[in-house]
Design a protein around this motif. Structure first.
Motif, PDB file in Angstrom:
ATOM      1  N   LYS A   9      30.455 -69.006  92.971  1.00  9.98           N
ATOM      2  CA  LYS A   9      30.004 -68.227  91.520  1.00  9.98           C
ATOM      3  C   LYS A   9      29.819 -66.854  91.636  1.00  9.98           C
ATOM      4  N   ARG A  10      29.303 -66.336  92.727  1.00  7.38           N
ATOM      5  CA  ARG A  10      28.900 -64.679  92.453  1.00  7.38           C
ATOM      6  C   ARG A  10      30.633 -63.614  93.028  1.00  7.38           C
ATOM      7  N   ASN A  11      31.421 -64.808  93.515  1.00  8.00           N
ATOM      8  CA  ASN A  11      32.651 -64.054  93.968  1.00  8.00           C
ATOM      9  C   ASN A  11      33.614 -64.473  92.158  1.00  8.00           C
ATOM     10  N   ARG A  12      33.077 -65.161  92.302  1.00  9.40           N
ATOM     11  CA  ARG A  12      33.513 -65.654  90.870  1.00  9.40           C
ATOM     12  C   ARG A  12      33.622 -64.819  89.494  1.00  9.40           C
ATOM     13  N   ASN A  13      31.805 -64.421  89.795  1.00  7.82           N
ATOM     14  CA  ASN A  13      31.436 -63.316  88.679  1.00  7.82           C
ATOM     15  C   ASN A  13      31.731 -62.247  89.239  1.00  7.82           C
ATOM     16  N   ARG A  14      31.838 -61.687  90.616  1.00 11.46           N
ATOM     17  CA  ARG A  14      32.513 -59.736  90.777  1.00 11.46           C
ATOM     18  C   ARG A  14      33.382 -60.259  90.197  1.00 11.46           C
ATOM     19  N   GLU A  15      34.790 -60.929  90.536  1.00 17.34           N
ATOM     20  CA  GLU A  15      36.325 -61.203  90.224  1.00 17.34           C
ATOM     21  C   GLU A  15      36.256 -60.607  88.104  1.00 17.34           C
ATOM     22  N   ALA A  16      34.909 -61.613  87.566  1.00 15.73           N
ATOM     23  CA  ALA A  16      35.190 -61.570  85.703  1.00 15.73           C
ATOM     24  C   ALA A  16      35.073 -59.737  85.552  1.00 15.73           C
ATOM     25  N   LEU A  17      33.945 -59.257  86.006  1.00 15.33           N
ATOM     26  CA  LEU A  17      33.395 -57.778  85.902  1.00 15.33           C
ATOM     27  C   LEU A  17      34.176 -56.995  86.679  1.00 15.33           C
ATOM     28  N   ARG A  18      35.295 -57.238  87.407  1.00 13.43           N
ATOM     29  CA  ARG A  18      36.180 -55.969  88.311  1.00 13.43           C
ATOM     30  C   ARG A  18      37.186 -56.331  86.863  1.00 13.43           C
ATOM     31  N   ALA A  19      37.124 -57.376  86.267  1.00 13.53           N
ATOM     32  CA  ALA A  19      38.741 -57.455  85.546  1.00 13.53           C
ATOM     33  C   ALA A  19      38.131 -56.751  84.080  1.00 13.53           C
TER      34      ALA A  19
END
Length: 106
Positions: A9-19
Motif C-alpha cells: 500500500k505504501r508503494n502504491r501511495n508513493r507512486e501516486a504521489l510521484r505522479a
C-alpha cells in the motif's frame, strides 16, 4: 503478512504521489478512490492526504517490525528452540556512524 500488505500500500501511495508531483497542471482536480467511489478533489488537498497516509503507513510498519522481534522469540521458545543470536540488535544512529567513521579515518 501485515507488514507486506502495508508495504504494498505504501508503494502504491508513493507512486501516486510521484505522479501528482510530475503533473504539469497542479491547479486541476484529481480523481481519488475512496472504497467503492471516486471523488474529485483539488490536487493540493489530495497530496496532503496522501502524504499524511504515507507517514501513518511508515509508523505502522515500523511498529509492526519492532513487535515482530518479540513474537519470533516467543515462537522459538514455544518450539523449544534456542533464541536467535543477534536478532535483538538495533541499527546505529547517524551520529554513532559519524563517530565510528571518524575513528576509522584516524
Amino acid at each position: 503478512r501485515q507488514i507486506v500488505d502495508l508495504d504494498v500500500k505504501r508503494n502504491r501511495n508513493r507512486e501516486a504521489l510521484r505522479a501528482l508531483q510530475k503533473d504539469p497542471d497542479p491547479d486541476e482536480k484529481a480523481m481519488v478512490c475512496f472504497g467503492n467511489m471516486f471523488i474529485e478533489l483539488p490536487k493540493s488537498k489530495t497530496k496532503e492526504m496522501m502524504q499524511e497516509d504515507q507517514e501513518h503507513l511508515d509508523e505502522e510498519i515500523n511498529k509492526l517490525r519492532k513487535e515482530l522481534r518479540g513474537k519470533v522469540n516467543r515462537l522459538f521458545e514455544a518450539q523449544g528452540k534456542a533464541e536467535l543470536k543477534g536478532f535483538n540488535l538495533n541499527p546505529m544512529t547517524p551520529e554513532e556512524m559519524k563517530l565510528i567513521n571518524r575513528i576509522l579515518e584516524g
